[in-house]
Design an enzyme around this catalytic site. Structure first.
Site, PDB file in Angstrom:
ATOM      1  N   GLY A 103       0.833  -1.143   0.016  1.00  8.80           N
ATOM      2  CA  GLY A 103      -0.112   0.024  -0.062  1.00  8.80           C
ATOM      3  C   GLY A 103       0.855   1.106  -0.106  1.00  8.80           C
ATOM      4  O   GLY A 103       1.766   1.155   0.014  1.00  8.80           O
ATOM      5  N   ASP A 157      -7.198  -0.343   6.047  1.00  8.94           N
ATOM      6  CA  ASP A 157      -8.205   0.547   5.315  1.00  8.94           C
ATOM      7  C   ASP A 157      -9.189   1.120   6.601  1.00  8.94           C
ATOM      8  O   ASP A 157      -9.589   2.161   6.799  1.00  8.94           O
ATOM      9  CB  ASP A 157      -9.197  -0.431   4.298  1.00  8.94           C
ATOM     10  CG  ASP A 157      -8.098  -0.625   3.301  1.00  8.94           C
ATOM     11  OD1 ASP A 157      -7.588   0.222   2.782  1.00  8.94           O
ATOM     12  OD2 ASP A 157      -7.867  -1.738   3.025  1.00  8.94           O
ATOM     13  N   GLU A 165      -0.992 -11.010   2.795  1.00  6.47           N
ATOM     14  CA  GLU A 165      -0.756 -10.160   3.996  1.00  6.47           C
ATOM     15  C   GLU A 165      -1.316 -10.898   5.138  1.00  6.47           C
ATOM     16  O   GLU A 165      -0.794 -10.975   6.566  1.00  6.47           O
ATOM     17  CB  GLU A 165      -1.693  -8.846   3.897  1.00  6.47           C
ATOM     18  CG  GLU A 165      -1.168  -7.864   2.715  1.00  6.47           C
ATOM     19  CD  GLU A 165      -2.079  -6.799   2.667  1.00  6.47           C
ATOM     20  OE1 GLU A 165      -1.686  -5.730   2.196  1.00  6.47           O
ATOM     21  OE2 GLU A 165      -3.367  -6.674   2.753  1.00  6.47           O
TER      22      GLU A 165
HETATM   23  C1  5RP Z   1      -3.488  -3.533   0.774  1.00 13.37           C
HETATM   24  C2  5RP Z   1      -3.998  -3.241   2.051  1.00 13.37           C
HETATM   25  C3  5RP Z   1      -3.396  -1.965   2.476  1.00 13.37           C
HETATM   26  O1  5RP Z   1      -2.830  -2.089   3.819  1.00 13.37           O
HETATM   27  C4  5RP Z   1      -4.549  -0.896   2.746  1.00 13.37           C
HETATM   28  O2  5RP Z   1      -5.307  -0.888   1.550  1.00 13.37           O
HETATM   29  C5  5RP Z   1      -4.009   0.521   3.165  1.00 13.37           C
HETATM   30  O3  5RP Z   1      -3.405   1.156   2.028  1.00 13.37           O
HETATM   31  P1  5RP Z   1      -2.873   2.529   2.251  1.00 13.37           P
HETATM   32  O4  5RP Z   1      -1.513   2.244   2.938  1.00 13.37           O
HETATM   33  O5  5RP Z   1      -2.684   2.879   0.562  1.00 13.37           O
HETATM   34  O6  5RP Z   1      -3.934   3.406   2.668  1.00 13.37           O
HETATM   35  O7  5RP Z   1      -4.464  -3.743   2.918  1.00 13.37           O
HETATM   36  O8  5RP Z   1      -4.318  -4.934   0.526  1.00 13.37           O
END
Ligand code: 5RP
Length: 217
Positions: A29, A84, A103
């Site tokens: 991310g 998120d 993850e």
């Molecule tokens: C990817 C994820 C990310 O950790 C999540 O989407 C957060 O992303 P960002 O740091 O771009 O806000 O779960 O699968």
């Protein structure tokens, strides 16, 4: 500060948790991108990293950090990743970037999970962010019907294929009052590979970037 500056600040704060660690688990991310850039400064001190996605692998290699196979290393001391949504109990929704399955595997295999977020990710109740669910492609319609029975509105993330060659349904309007129970229920639907609730294995530490300082929870 902009949201991206908050992400950068919190990513820098995570370096504290990888001191004296030889192999680091690395998430995916935009927040993690900043973390990888900081981790590059430690590359002489670490043996390498276990990556949660092809995108992260590419970035790690670009900055000169060796990427190691999870099967070739023991339990990891620390895993650093974004989220998120983060609940008051450190339960998470993840998978906005579609990397939730790998993850989850790395989080499960790690002794400490350090979650790095800007303050916009902190919520009282999970579920305003649609819950990503990774699915074997042929099960898409069946799993979607089962998710509707749970009260959700699944939306196929079209033109997206996961690193594991599967698809994602983003499930809107779920009432997530018991994240551990819902995580188990969705996992039990045949055809589901993984769902984006990280409640059975929550984060151990949340670093929150907000205003002038990084808060540790
Ligand atoms: C990817 C994820 C990310 O950790 C999540 O989407 C957060 O992303 P960002 O740091 O771009 O806000 O779960 O699968």
């Amino acid at each position: 500060m902009t949201q991206d500056e908050l992400k950068q600040k919190v990513a820098e704060a995570a370096l504290h948790y990888v001191k004296d660690v030889s192999i680091v688990g690395v998430g995916t991310g935009s927040t993690v991108k900043h973390f990888i850039n900081y981790l590059a400064d430690l590359k002489g001190q670490i043996e390498g990293a276990v990556s949660s996605s092809e995108t992260t692998t590419e970035h790690l290699k670009k900055v000169g950090i060796p990427v190691l196979d999870l099967n070739a290393v023991g339990p990891l001391d620390v895993y650093v990743d974004g989220a998120d949504e983060v609940s008051p109990h450190n339960h998470l929704i993840k998978g906005g970037g579609g990397a939730l399955t790998r993850e989850k595997i790395i989080a499960a295999a790690s002794k400490q999970f350090v979650c790095i977020v800007d303050e916009s990710k902190i919520v009282d109740t999970l579920g305003a962010f649609a819950l990503p669910v990774e699915i074997i492609p042929m099960a898409r319609s069946y799993v979607a019907r089962e998710l509707v029975k749970l009260g959700g509105q699944p939306v196929w993330r079209e033109d997206f294929v996961t690193d594991n060659h599967n698809i994602i349904l983003d499930v809107h309007n779920l009432s997530i009052l018991d994240p551990i129970e819902l995580e188990k229920i969705i996992n039990n639907i045949t055809g589901v590979v993984a769902n984006g609730l990280f409640a059975m294995r929550p984060a151990d530490i949340i670093l929150i970037g907000g205003g002038a300082e990084v808060i540790t929870r």
